[in-house]
Every structure is written in structure tokens, then in C-alpha cells.
Design an enzyme around this catalytic site. Structure first.
Site, PDB file in Angstrom:
ATOM      1  N   ASP A  21       0.862  -1.192   0.000  1.00  0.00           N
ATOM      2  CA  ASP A  21       0.000   0.000   0.000  1.00  0.00           C
ATOM      3  C   ASP A  21       0.893   1.235   0.000  1.00  0.00           C
ATOM      4  OD1 ASP A  21      -2.045   1.780   0.315  1.00  0.00           O
ATOM      5  OD2 ASP A  21      -2.432   1.297   2.427  1.00  0.00           O
ATOM      6  N   ASN A  23      -0.579   4.591  -0.269  1.00  0.00           N
ATOM      7  CA  ASN A  23      -1.281   5.804   0.168  1.00  0.00           C
ATOM      8  C   ASN A  23      -2.092   5.569   1.446  1.00  0.00           C
ATOM      9  OD1 ASN A  23      -3.160   4.141  -0.948  1.00  0.00           O
ATOM     10  ND2 ASN A  23      -4.224   5.738  -2.094  1.00  0.00           N
ATOM     11  N   ASP A  25      -4.509   3.472   2.432  1.00  0.00           N
ATOM     12  CA  ASP A  25      -5.945   3.200   2.500  1.00  0.00           C
ATOM     13  C   ASP A  25      -6.173   1.711   2.789  1.00  0.00           C
ATOM     14  OD1 ASP A  25      -5.192   2.050   0.137  1.00  0.00           O
ATOM     15  OD2 ASP A  25      -6.717   3.036  -1.098  1.00  0.00           O
ATOM     16  N   ASP A  29      -1.312  -1.191  -4.054  1.00  0.00           N
ATOM     17  CA  ASP A  29      -1.580  -0.428  -5.273  1.00  0.00           C
ATOM     18  C   ASP A  29      -0.361  -0.399  -6.187  1.00  0.00           C
ATOM     19  OD1 ASP A  29       0.089   1.603  -4.042  1.00  0.00           O
ATOM     20  OD2 ASP A  29      -1.661   2.026  -2.766  1.00  0.00           O
ATOM     21  N   ASP A  98      -3.267  -9.771 -16.600  1.00  0.00           N
ATOM     22  CA  ASP A  98      -4.228 -10.858 -16.445  1.00  0.00           C
ATOM     23  C   ASP A  98      -5.387 -10.601 -17.407  1.00  0.00           C
ATOM     24  OD1 ASP A  98      -5.611 -13.077 -15.256  1.00  0.00           O
ATOM     25  OD2 ASP A  98      -4.600 -12.631 -13.360  1.00  0.00           O
ATOM     26  N   ASP A 200      -6.960 -16.080 -17.894  1.00  0.00           N
ATOM     27  CA  ASP A 200      -7.843 -16.651 -16.887  1.00  0.00           C
ATOM     28  C   ASP A 200      -8.796 -17.690 -17.503  1.00  0.00           C
ATOM     29  OD1 ASP A 200      -8.699 -16.113 -14.021  1.00  0.00           O
ATOM     30  OD2 ASP A 200     -10.628 -15.881 -15.024  1.00  0.00           O
ATOM     31  N   GLU A 242      -4.512 -20.435 -18.290  1.00  0.00           N
ATOM     32  CA  GLU A 242      -4.923 -21.184 -17.102  1.00  0.00           C
ATOM     33  C   GLU A 242      -5.865 -22.288 -17.562  1.00  0.00           C
ATOM     34  OE1 GLU A 242      -7.105 -20.621 -12.739  1.00  0.00           O
ATOM     35  OE2 GLU A 242      -7.793 -19.516 -14.478  1.00  0.00           O
ATOM     36  N   HIS A 316      -2.735 -17.273  -6.282  1.00  0.00           N
ATOM     37  CA  HIS A 316      -3.744 -16.638  -5.437  1.00  0.00           C
ATOM     38  C   HIS A 316      -4.965 -17.529  -5.204  1.00  0.00           C
ATOM     39  CE1 HIS A 316      -5.027 -16.177  -9.500  1.00  0.00           C
ATOM     40  NE2 HIS A 316      -6.219 -15.794  -9.108  1.00  0.00           N
ATOM     41  N   ASP A 317      -5.030 -18.674  -5.859  1.00  0.00           N
ATOM     42  CA  ASP A 317      -6.150 -19.607  -5.652  1.00  0.00           C
ATOM     43  C   ASP A 317      -5.735 -20.814  -4.824  1.00  0.00           C
ATOM     44  OD1 ASP A 317      -7.835 -18.100  -7.364  1.00  0.00           O
ATOM     45  OD2 ASP A 317      -7.099 -19.176  -9.124  1.00  0.00           O
TER      46      ASP A 317
HETATM   47  C1  GLC Z   1      -9.451 -18.104 -12.197  1.00  0.00           C
HETATM   48  C2  GLC Z   1      -8.810 -17.155 -11.221  1.00  0.00           C
HETATM   49  C3  GLC Z   1      -9.655 -17.102  -9.982  1.00  0.00           C
HETATM   50  C4  GLC Z   1     -11.012 -16.570 -10.365  1.00  0.00           C
HETATM   51  C5  GLC Z   1     -11.634 -17.394 -11.487  1.00  0.00           C
HETATM   52  C6  GLC Z   1     -12.772 -16.664 -12.121  1.00  0.00           C
HETATM   53  O1  GLC Z   1      -9.465 -19.400 -11.755  1.00  0.00           O
HETATM   54  O2  GLC Z   1      -7.489 -17.535 -10.975  1.00  0.00           O
HETATM   55  O3  GLC Z   1      -9.082 -16.323  -8.975  1.00  0.00           O
HETATM   56  O4  GLC Z   1     -11.860 -16.596  -9.260  1.00  0.00           O
HETATM   57  O5  GLC Z   1     -10.724 -17.654 -12.528  1.00  0.00           O
HETATM   58  O6  GLC Z   1     -12.317 -15.543 -12.836  1.00  0.00           O
HETATM   59 CA    CA Z   2      -3.500   1.980  -1.460  1.00  0.00          CA
END
Ligand code: GLC
Ligand code: CA
Length: 546
Positions: A21, A23, A25, A29, A98, A200, A242, A316-317
Site C-alpha cells: 500500500d 497511500n 488506505d 496499489d 491478467d 484466466d 490457465e 492466489h487460488d
Molecule cells: C481463475 C482465477 C480465480 C477466479 C476465477 C474466475 O481461476 O485464478 O481467482 O476466481 O478464474 O475468474
Molecule cells: Ca493503497
């Protein structure tokens, strides 16, 4: 196979909301990322994959996009993004955007128009079906985020399809206008000088909902070829799809250079090896280790010159590898994190590091649903509560497989909120940041961070690591993973103990080799048999056979 710039690259995934971060909040960012570019340069990566930073109501944290060509004010401005591209380029780092084009947000202009009437010009941008005679959903397709994949629009009395949340309506790829809009948007980004796209759930764009086909539909590759011709085919960029359902055969369809589709795909066969087959991901079992070896060997052996592997443990999943398959107790966290890193970074393919993996960040167990942000996890919780599961059962699944485990803010130092923000963070940090943080790791010669740096360096200095052939030894061993890489007359041997239990390994070649890297400072090969301590991993250069 013709060599490409991304063959010897290492990609680093940033989940912008949780990185830095700038700023105060409470939300990470773009300017925060710029501030940390020198850190990434120190680590030695070549590419940043940026999870979505576009305008979004954040039902699925940015994977529900309401404007593909605008930056979410949470993250900054288009100027900030251009500055990030520029500042990264100065350091030799490319930015991978992405690309989320299976669906939009329901707050995208196209969908808002589509809702207005059945004859609106945008109606056909999405997938609509009449109810069955009894009013029910058109068929039994399910959303990945629980419940039916069909949502009724009462005004027109038609259902629209959403493979993810109902705020993520699926685009109708059959419509050439949709495809044209997307290609124009991709060109808008390519012209800014990005390094490519992470795509994605790209394997669902060829879906045939009436036949219950979601992934790998009949027109999938036709669309990708068209996309390649219309957009990135004219640039020297990296594209990674993906593809949850990919087998090596399918992967070759995407990444055989002769077919002009993508650079590589993410395959997920190893990810499910601690799940009960045929059940949702939440129903887990012990890791199938022999299965893990079979899967990785298959992918290493089968792509040949018709494809290129992406190598990853985390994103992130997916929860933190050191917690799930390693051991995140203070005693074994460092060695087990280094063991998983050794394994992956000595394979053939392009390694992806998810933010925090390089300092061995761990899962964050929770006991109440109020501590969770992720829509998938919240929907799962509600579904299982209504099905009568016990709280303990549900939280044991969530703490193992929930996506917030990998989404908590980055741990930079031991100050308040780990140097991530001075405000209330959008998602609470893992309290272990006082002990585990970048500052501590950067100072230490024996840290996980320094080890990742060394692994990246090995890849840069040795073509064997990038291009060498792979050969697995001891496929039946229930505890050791052993493989060789060989290239231009040289052979390296990688010996990994995947478990806490000690074991031994007997191999004359290893005994005569020299150690290139190991996760214990004092690994030795001066023994007639190799004693491997908990999670010990050693890479040997084997002397020429006389
Ligand atoms: C992909 C992303 C995931 C998202 C899903 C729908 O699997 O990695 O985070 O929720 O697609 O966009
Ligand atoms: Ca921020």
C-alpha cells in the site's frame, strides 16, 4: 525447438491488493509495486504477472471486470500503470497482464445494456436461455462457486450463464462482435508495451452449455488461433493459459509452436493430489506422493519440443505449499520451503513464484467466517452449513484449501502491519509476520529468500537447468524424489527427501559428484550411503563417467 526469451525467465506473481500500500488506505496499489521493484530486481525475476488491476466491483477481487481499459481507483491510475511498465523495463522486467475474458462483471456496460431488453444489441454478448416449462434452470450446470450456473433475470424471464459468481456473467464467444471487442482491447494493452498475458480460465471460452460442455469445447482452439492472429501473434510476448483440465496431449495443442496458439499453459494435475477423487476440492486426503512423481515425470517427459512447462506450487487460488505439503512448524519451515523450491526450480520449464513464497509464507488458520473475504470460501461455508456439516469440518477444509490463505498481505518487516500499510489492511495479516518477513530474510545468508536467489542464479548461469533432459530415478520410492538433468555432456542429480522422516540413498554417482546447492548448509557426500535429514535436498554435479 527455437529458443524464446521466456525459456530462461522466472515469473513473479503479484496479487496487487496485498503487495504494498502506498497511500495508506489499506489496499495495495501500483505505486506500491513500483516502490518494491528494487526488491524484485534483487530476487532476480524477469517477469511480473499482475493479477487484475482493472475497474471492478470486486465480487471476486478483480476477476469480475467492469471496464477492461480502466484501472481501478483502488490501485491507482493509467499513468501509474504506464509508469510501472516503464520502471520495470528499466530493470529488465516485463509486465504480464491478467486477461479475464470468459466473463465480465455484471456491472460492465455490455451486461447493463444486455439486461435492458431481449433485442438490445448487447443481449447476444452473453449466454441466455429460456426456463424449462416448469420454470426451472435450463440444465444442471453448476457454478464453480457453488449452486446453479444459471441465474434468472426476472424482467425478461430468461436465465444467463455464470460459471463463476452470478456477478460474473459468461461472455458469448460464439458472437463475432464479442471476439472483436476483446481483440481490440488486447491490442490496446499490447500497444502499451506489456510483456504478455496470463489468460484466466481460457479453456472455458469454447463451452457448449446445452451439452454440459464447459472446458475444452470444440471451438476452443479455433478461437485461440484467431486471437493469436488478431493480437499477440504480432508481438514477441509470453502467453500462458490457465487450463485446469489440461493433460500433456491437450497442452501440446496450445503450445506446439507450429500451431500458433500460446507460449505455455498452467496444468493443475498435481494440485488435486491431496483431494478425494470425484469430490470437491474441499474434501482432502493425504498427498499421493507416488502420484505426484508420476504427474511431474509425465509432464517433463511428454511435451518434448511441442510445448513448454509452467512450473508452480502456489498462486492466489492455491494455499501455501510449505503449510500443506511441507511443514510450517518453526523447526522445519525453512528446510521444507527450500526443498519444494529446489524441486521446482531444477525442473525444465518456466518457474512461477507467488508473492511471499520466496520467504516461506504460511497458511493463516481462521475459526470464524467473519475472518474470510473470498467469495468461493464464503459460498462453500453457507452451502455446507445448510447441508449440516459441522463447523469443525468446514473450517478444517477452509484452513487447508481456502483461497485467503495465499491472499493475506505481504510481510515486509516487523513493524505494524508488516510494512504493508499504516492503515487497517483490507484483509488481516498472518500474525507470524513479526518473525517471518522480507527484512529478516534479506539480511540472512541462510534464509529462504537467499536460497531462491541462488536457485534463480543457477538457472541463469546454466543452460542445463533451462534446456536439459529429465530422467526420473527410483519412481517407486515412497519418500525420495530423485531425478537427473543432462545436457551437452553434463549431468546433474537432484535428490530430495519430501518428508520429515530421515532416510538414506545409495548411489555411487552421487558419492563422486560435487554439491551444487543444498538446503542444509553442511550436506555431505563423503559417505558410502547418503543420509538424508528431514526434507533434505541436494543437487550434485556428477563427474564424467570414465
Ligand atoms: C481463475 C482465477 C480465480 C477466479 C476465477 C474466475 O481461476 O485464478 O481467482 O476466481 O478464474 O475468474
Ligand atoms: Ca493503497
Amino acid at each position: 525447438m527455437e529458443k524464446k526469451w521466456w525459456n530462461d525467465s522466472v515469473v513473479y506473481q503479484i496479487y496487487p491488493r496485498s503487495f504494498q500500500d502506498s497511500n495508506n488506505d489499506g489496499i495495495g496499489d501500483l505505486l506500491g509495486i513500483i516502490k518494491r521493484l528494487d526488491y524484485l530486481t534483487d530476487l532476480g525475476i524477469d517477469v511480473i504477472w499482475l493479477s487484475p488491476v482493472y475497474q471492478s466491483p470486486n465480487d471476486d477481487n478483480g476477476y469480475d471486470i467492469s471496464d477492461y481499459q480502466a484501472i481501478s481507483p483502488d490501485f491507482g491510475t493509467m499513468d501509474d500503470l504506464e509508469e510501472l511498465i516503464e520502471e520495470s523495463a528499466k530493470r529488465g522486467i516485463k509486465i504480464l497482464m491478467d486477461l479475464v475474458v470468459n466473463h465480465t462483471s455484471d456491472e460492465h456496460y455490455w451486461f447493463k445494456e444486455a439486461l435492458k431488453s431481449k433485442d438490445n444489441p448487447y443481449r447476444d454478448y452473453y449466454i441466455w436461455r429460456d426456463p424449462l416449462e416448469n420454470g426451472e434452470t435450463p440444465n444442471e450446470l453448476l457454478s464453480v462457486f457453488s449452486g446453479s450456473a444459471w441465474e434468472l433475470d426476472e424482467k425478461s424471464n430468461q436465465y444467463y450463464l455464470h460459471l463463476y459468481s452470478k456477478k460474473q456473467p459468461d461472455l458469448n464467444w460464439e458472437n463475432p462482435k464479442v471476439r472483436k471487442e476483446i481483440y481490440d482491447m488486447m491490442n490496446f494493452w499490447l500497444k502499451k508495451g506489456i510483456g504478455g498475458f496470463r489468460m484466466d480460465v481460457i479453456d472455458t471460452i469454447g463451452k457448449v452449455p446445452d451439452e454440459l460442455i464447459t472446458t475444452n469445447g470444440p471451438k476452443l482452439h479455433e478461437y485461440i488461433k484467431e486471437m493469436n492472429r488478431a493480437t499477440f501473434g504480432q508481438y514477441d510476448v509470453l502467453t500462458v493459459g490457465e487450463t485446469w483440465g489440461a493433460t500433456p496431449e491437450i497442452a501440446k495443442l496450445y503450445s506446439d509452436p507450429a500451431r500458433n496458439e500460446l507460449s505455455m499453459v498452467f496444468q493443475f494435475e498435481h494440485i488435486g493430489l491431496d483431494q478425494i477423487p470425484g469430490k470437491p476440492k474441499w474434501d482432502t486426503k493425504e498427498l499421493d506422493f507416488i502420484g505426484l512423481k508420476t504427474v511431474f515425470s509425465k509432464w517433463q517427459n511428454e511435451l518434448g519440443d511441442k510445448g513448454w512447462n509452467s512450473l508452480f506450487w502456489n498462486n492466489h487460488d492455491i494455499p501455501r505449499i510449505v503449510s500443506n505439503w511441507g511443514d510450517d512448524s518453526p523447526e522445519y519451515r525453512v528446510v521444507s520451503a527450500k526443498m519444494f523450491a529446489t524441486f521446482l526450480h531444477l525442473l525444465k520449464g518456466t518457474p512461477y513464484i507467488f508473492q511471499g513464497e520466496e520467504i516461506g509464507l504460511t497458511n493463516t488458520p481462521v475459526t470464524s467466517i467473519e475472518e474470510i473475504d473470498d467469495i468461493e470460501t464464503i459460498n462453500l461455508y453457507n452451502e455446507r452449513i445448510s447441508e449440516g456439516y459441522s463447523n469443525d469440518d468446514i473450517f478444517s477444509s477452509i484452513n487447508k484449501k481456502g483461497r485467503d490463505n495465499s491472499r493475506r498481505p505481504m510481510q515486509w518487516d516487523n513493524s505494524n502491519n508488516a510494512g504493508f500499510t499504516e492503515a487497517e489492511p483490507w484483509l488481516a495479516l498472518n500474525p507470524d509476520y513479526k518473525k517471518y518477513n522480507v527484512l529478516n530474510d534479506q539480511k540472512s545468508e541462510t534464509s529462504i529468500f537467499t536460497y531462491y536467489k541462488n536457485l534463480i542464479h543457477l538457472r541463469k548461469e546454466n543452460e542445463l537447468v533451462v534446456y536439459g533432459q529429465y530422467k526420473e530415478l527410483l519412481p517407486e520410492d515412497k519418500q525420495l524424489y530423485v531425478y537427473e538433468r543432462y545436457y551437452a555432456g553434463e549431468t546433474w542429480l537432484v535428490v530430495l527427501n519430501f518428508y520429515k522422516k530421515e532416510t538414506t540413498y545409495i548411489d555411487e554417482k552421487a558419492r563422486k559428484g560435487t554439491i551444487i546447492i543444498s538446503n542444509y548448509g553442511d550436506s555431505s557426500n563423503n559417505l558410502s550411503k547418503l543420509n538424508l535429514r528431514s526434507f533434505e535436498s541436494i543437487v550434485f554435479k556428477i563427474n564424467e563417467h570414465k
